[in-house]
Design a protein around this motif. Sequence first.
Motif, mmCIF file in Angstrom:
data_model
loop_
_atom_site.group_PDB
_atom_site.id
_atom_site.type_symbol
_atom_site.label_atom_id
_atom_site.label_comp_id
_atom_site.label_asym_id
_atom_site.label_seq_id
_atom_site.Cartn_x
_atom_site.Cartn_y
_atom_site.Cartn_z
ATOM 1 N N VAL A 22 0.799 -1.160 -0.070
ATOM 2 C CA VAL A 22 -0.061 -0.009 0.020
ATOM 3 C C VAL A 22 1.036 1.193 0.114
ATOM 4 O O VAL A 22 0.544 2.273 -0.522
ATOM 5 C CB VAL A 22 -1.110 0.063 1.168
ATOM 6 C CG1 VAL A 22 -0.323 0.095 2.593
ATOM 7 C CG2 VAL A 22 -2.054 1.052 0.934
ATOM 8 N N TRP A 23 2.019 1.015 0.563
ATOM 9 C CA TRP A 23 2.892 2.244 0.760
ATOM 10 C C TRP A 23 3.645 2.539 -0.587
ATOM 11 O O TRP A 23 4.005 3.826 -0.887
ATOM 12 C CB TRP A 23 4.006 2.137 1.865
ATOM 13 C CG TRP A 23 3.454 1.609 3.254
ATOM 14 C CD1 TRP A 23 3.369 0.615 3.889
ATOM 15 C CD2 TRP A 23 2.163 2.640 3.956
ATOM 16 N NE1 TRP A 23 2.539 0.625 4.889
ATOM 17 C CE2 TRP A 23 1.877 1.846 4.843
ATOM 18 C CE3 TRP A 23 1.931 3.818 3.759
ATOM 19 C CZ2 TRP A 23 0.974 2.184 5.706
ATOM 20 C CZ3 TRP A 23 0.931 4.282 4.641
ATOM 21 C CH2 TRP A 23 0.664 3.409 5.806
ATOM 22 N N ALA A 25 2.313 1.267 -3.452
ATOM 23 C CA ALA A 25 1.155 1.212 -4.751
ATOM 24 C C ALA A 25 0.922 2.341 -5.550
ATOM 25 O O ALA A 25 1.048 2.365 -6.679
ATOM 26 C CB ALA A 25 -0.043 0.448 -4.066
ATOM 27 N N ALA A 26 0.504 3.484 -4.806
ATOM 28 C CA ALA A 26 0.133 4.647 -5.226
ATOM 29 C C ALA A 26 1.183 5.306 -6.423
ATOM 30 O O ALA A 26 0.824 5.589 -7.623
ATOM 31 C CB ALA A 26 -0.265 5.817 -4.524
ATOM 32 N N ASP A 27 2.541 5.095 -5.931
ATOM 33 C CA ASP A 27 3.520 5.703 -6.752
ATOM 34 C C ASP A 27 3.802 4.545 -8.054
ATOM 35 O O ASP A 27 4.187 5.330 -9.113
ATOM 36 C CB ASP A 27 4.718 5.761 -5.800
ATOM 37 C CG ASP A 27 4.669 7.112 -4.963
ATOM 38 O OD1 ASP A 27 3.776 7.787 -5.101
ATOM 39 O OD2 ASP A 27 5.304 6.983 -3.924
ATOM 40 N N TRP A 29 1.637 2.761 -9.163
ATOM 41 C CA TRP A 29 0.641 2.924 -10.328
ATOM 42 C C TRP A 29 0.766 4.330 -11.036
ATOM 43 O O TRP A 29 0.569 4.291 -12.305
ATOM 44 C CB TRP A 29 -0.697 3.123 -9.447
ATOM 45 C CG TRP A 29 -2.037 3.091 -10.482
ATOM 46 C CD1 TRP A 29 -2.783 4.267 -10.560
ATOM 47 C CD2 TRP A 29 -2.478 2.398 -11.362
ATOM 48 N NE1 TRP A 29 -3.457 4.186 -11.208
ATOM 49 C CE2 TRP A 29 -3.561 2.956 -11.927
ATOM 50 C CE3 TRP A 29 -2.142 1.120 -11.889
ATOM 51 C CZ2 TRP A 29 -4.385 2.246 -13.244
ATOM 52 C CZ3 TRP A 29 -3.063 0.592 -12.718
ATOM 53 C CH2 TRP A 29 -4.020 1.184 -13.670
ATOM 54 N N CYS A 30 1.002 5.368 -10.529
ATOM 55 C CA CYS A 30 1.415 6.500 -11.137
ATOM 56 C C CYS A 30 2.399 6.492 -12.250
ATOM 57 O O CYS A 30 2.565 7.062 -13.399
ATOM 58 C CB CYS A 30 1.659 7.832 -10.252
ATOM 59 S SG CYS A 30 0.135 8.043 -9.365
ATOM 60 N N LEU A 33 1.076 3.776 -15.169
ATOM 61 C CA LEU A 33 -0.244 4.287 -16.001
ATOM 62 C C LEU A 33 0.130 4.666 -17.302
ATOM 63 O O LEU A 33 -0.357 4.346 -18.249
ATOM 64 C CB LEU A 33 -1.164 5.172 -15.085
ATOM 65 C CG LEU A 33 -2.507 5.574 -15.565
ATOM 66 C CD1 LEU A 33 -3.037 4.502 -15.957
ATOM 67 C CD2 LEU A 33 -3.047 6.623 -14.743
ATOM 68 N N GLY A 54 -2.622 -6.074 -0.579
ATOM 69 C CA GLY A 54 -4.072 -5.823 -1.407
ATOM 70 C C GLY A 54 -3.802 -4.643 -2.426
ATOM 71 O O GLY A 54 -4.319 -5.019 -3.531
ATOM 72 N N ALA A 55 -3.124 -3.740 -1.785
ATOM 73 C CA ALA A 55 -3.194 -2.745 -2.898
ATOM 74 C C ALA A 55 -2.122 -3.025 -3.961
ATOM 75 O O ALA A 55 -2.369 -2.597 -5.090
ATOM 76 C CB ALA A 55 -2.219 -1.337 -2.079
ATOM 77 N N GLN A 58 -4.206 -5.211 -6.291
ATOM 78 C CA GLN A 58 -5.244 -4.207 -7.182
ATOM 79 C C GLN A 58 -4.377 -3.766 -8.223
ATOM 80 O O GLN A 58 -5.063 -3.692 -9.566
ATOM 81 C CB GLN A 58 -5.278 -3.073 -6.152
ATOM 82 C CG GLN A 58 -6.624 -2.286 -6.907
ATOM 83 C CD GLN A 58 -7.074 -1.151 -5.985
ATOM 84 O OE1 GLN A 58 -6.549 -0.967 -4.760
ATOM 85 N NE2 GLN A 58 -8.385 -0.488 -6.642
ATOM 86 N N ILE A 59 -3.079 -3.594 -8.089
ATOM 87 C CA ILE A 59 -2.382 -3.067 -9.523
ATOM 88 C C ILE A 59 -2.149 -4.192 -10.351
ATOM 89 O O ILE A 59 -2.169 -4.137 -11.509
ATOM 90 C CB ILE A 59 -0.810 -2.297 -8.806
ATOM 91 C CG1 ILE A 59 -1.321 -1.103 -8.246
ATOM 92 C CG2 ILE A 59 0.105 -2.334 -9.947
ATOM 93 C CD1 ILE A 59 0.075 -0.430 -7.520
ATOM 94 N N GLN A 62 -5.020 -4.589 -12.307
ATOM 95 C CA GLN A 62 -5.428 -3.692 -13.277
ATOM 96 C C GLN A 62 -4.276 -4.023 -14.481
ATOM 97 O O GLN A 62 -4.635 -3.589 -15.577
ATOM 98 C CB GLN A 62 -4.674 -2.168 -12.683
ATOM 99 C CG GLN A 62 -5.588 -1.434 -11.625
ATOM 100 C CD GLN A 62 -7.040 -1.503 -12.248
ATOM 101 O OE1 GLN A 62 -7.153 -0.895 -13.328
ATOM 102 N NE2 GLN A 62 -7.912 -1.734 -11.624
ATOM 103 N N LYS A 65 -6.040 -6.577 -16.311
ATOM 104 C CA LYS A 65 -7.313 -6.103 -17.089
ATOM 105 C C LYS A 65 -6.569 -5.361 -18.219
ATOM 106 O O LYS A 65 -7.299 -5.569 -19.306
ATOM 107 C CB LYS A 65 -7.893 -4.959 -16.189
ATOM 108 C CG LYS A 65 -9.245 -4.620 -16.496
ATOM 109 C CD LYS A 65 -9.923 -3.531 -15.614
ATOM 110 C CE LYS A 65 -11.094 -3.122 -16.267
ATOM 111 N NZ LYS A 65 -11.378 -1.861 -15.085
#
Lengths: 100, 664
Positions: A22-23, A25-27, A29-30, A33, A54-55, A58-59, A62, A65
Amino acid sequence: MPLEIQTIDGCQTVCLTGALTVWEAADTWCALLPLLNSAGPLTVDLGAVEQCDGAGLQIVCQLLKAADAPERSIALSAPSDPLRAILERAGITASFTEKV
Amino acid sequence: MGLIAPLSIRQWLQPPTAIGRGLDAIRRWSRRRSSAAAPTDPPSEPAAPAPLPEPPIDAKAAPAPAPLLDNAALSATLQGCGNELTGLCARTEGDFLDLGGRLQTIQAEAQQLTGTITAVLSEEQEPSIQGALRDIEQHAAGAIEEIQARRRRLADDLEGLAAIQADLGALEQQNQQFKQVAKNLKMVGLTISIESARSQAASAAFQALAEEITQLARTVHTAVGAIGTDTQAARHALDAVHADIGARMTQLEELMDDARTAVQTALAQVARFMELSMAALDRIGDQSRQIDRQVGQLVVAVQIHDNISQRAAHIQEALDEALEIIATAAQVPLPHSAQQAILGRVYGINRLQMAQLQTITEDLNGVRRQSADALERLQSAVASVTRAEALDTLVIDGACPAAGTRGHHPVTVLTRQLERLIALFDEGRDHLRRLAAAREQTGRTMARMNEHIDQVRDINFEIRLKALNAVIRSSRLGDAGRAIAAIVNEMKDLAEQSNTTIGAVSGIMERIARCAGGMDEKQDDQGAQESAGSRLHQGIAAFSTACTLFKEHSGRSLETGLLLETRIQESRERLGFFDALCGGCRDQMAVLEAVKAQLQPFADAAPDDWQAEEQRIMARYTMDRERQAHLGAAAPPAAAQNSAPTEAMAETAADDFDDNVELF
């Protein structure tokens, strides 16, 4: 999580190394993308993922997908053992295997 | 103060002169002899030797009868005896003077000694041992009470500390909640980012929000990490303090009980010791007063020299009179019976001088014995003063008690126990200081944590605002925005959850602050209670000073006493001249005894004459002692003749000396 991007013969390869939680994941993903939105063939190497939650899952979802999209040529490499264990726990090993 | 009466021996020999008196005696004798033929004469008279034939009154007509005794030898004997007696007195004058000088020195030093002892005994000196000990007793009781109070406070503080520790544990738990909130927030940011990637419109509306949320989650995570670190650090610090002090508390309690018992026992022992010491010092005081009395008696006793010198002079003068009688008799041819009467008178004089010499010898012996006894008692008194345990054993330096046997001295034991008490006192203070330091550190930690909590609170507020905006924006996206709206709702829930956690954490932190505040108030009383420890320190210092003072005084007493003892011993050794003097008197007594034996037949033949002579001499005595000796000789009481003079007699004799001689 560091992302290593290599382009060989017009084909891009992204290598995810280290933790995918989770720590990060956001970066992550960015960073992923724009690559996912690009037109050329893309290979995502998940063999060096050391940790995933989990995070991260999620990636990965994606990525799966995106790989499913017919207009794109995205391939996923063999997951690392920690990632494989998470995929099994989530019940998506089969979906993943199909894309590898 | 008495002076020898001017009517002394010299008057004896004035009117009538010896010759005149000799003739008077002869005339009395003649009258008695002439009346002896009368039938009224008592039948007891024949005890005298058979009367010689009555010589003719005209001496010129008949040849002088041969003397009954060798008068020249008799005169020489009597003269030698008188001279020897006065010579003895003259020769011992220096000894008496020397003894008197020594006694004066002894008296002065004894007074100095008694003065020093009085100073030691005095409670007025500052600080006195008794006073310092009373202070210590009081302060020790105060210190014990304070130690107990500290122990109670320490126990309370430890309980408070345990509560804080528990609260910190709870805080750590709550911090996990914060951590979870931060994690979820991050997840929300990620999800928004993913969901907003579905369309250009969503991406334009929510990508920035996703990044902001991610950033906020990161900030919350950092704050939560700081809170966790601080909490753990505070817990570890308190754990260490609690473990240390808690482990020591039980031990400390036992030590305090031991110290209290030991100090009380030591105080009781010292009190008992002081009681004994003071009693001993009182006895020393009595002894020092006794020293004064003994010296006074000695000084009076040695005045006997003047007394016996005068009495010896009187004896010599009486013997000179006897010599004159003999010489007078030799000048005139006398009948046999007259010669007998004259020799009878000489017998009477001799007999009285023997009695006088006997009393002189007895007096000398008495004074010798009295002086020796007094010096011995004096020496013993001085020794008991200077070697008294009370003087010696109190010589303890309270600050630095000596090792060895002194280690068992009650004062040393007390000092040791008091130091132990102070050590416990200090240890208790150190523990309280450590607790105070831990409390301060906890306070600082709480302040920092408050800052972090405030930061999280601000973030929550911001998240709620952002969530509100996001809901509005998502509604504009239609179906595509529904997923984002659900995530945004999740954001709001997270903010609520975070707020709840903040409330719980704040409650815990308030409890911690209250607990630390309570410890603070107790710490404020510290200053007042510190005074008990400092008073105990001061008491021990005063006790040490008093001991040092006592040491100085008793050291001086010891020095003076030892010097005095040496002087007394020397004086005792110098009393030997009394023996020589008494020996000389006894020798002369033997001489007079021989003379008496020679003259006894003539005295028996004419008892009236020598008895009348004795009565006549009696009237001329100026000294009571001489008069008593005379009366004793006339009717000697058996007991009084041989018994040694008692102390009471010595005292009366001392008074008599005053009546008869110039004081030494």
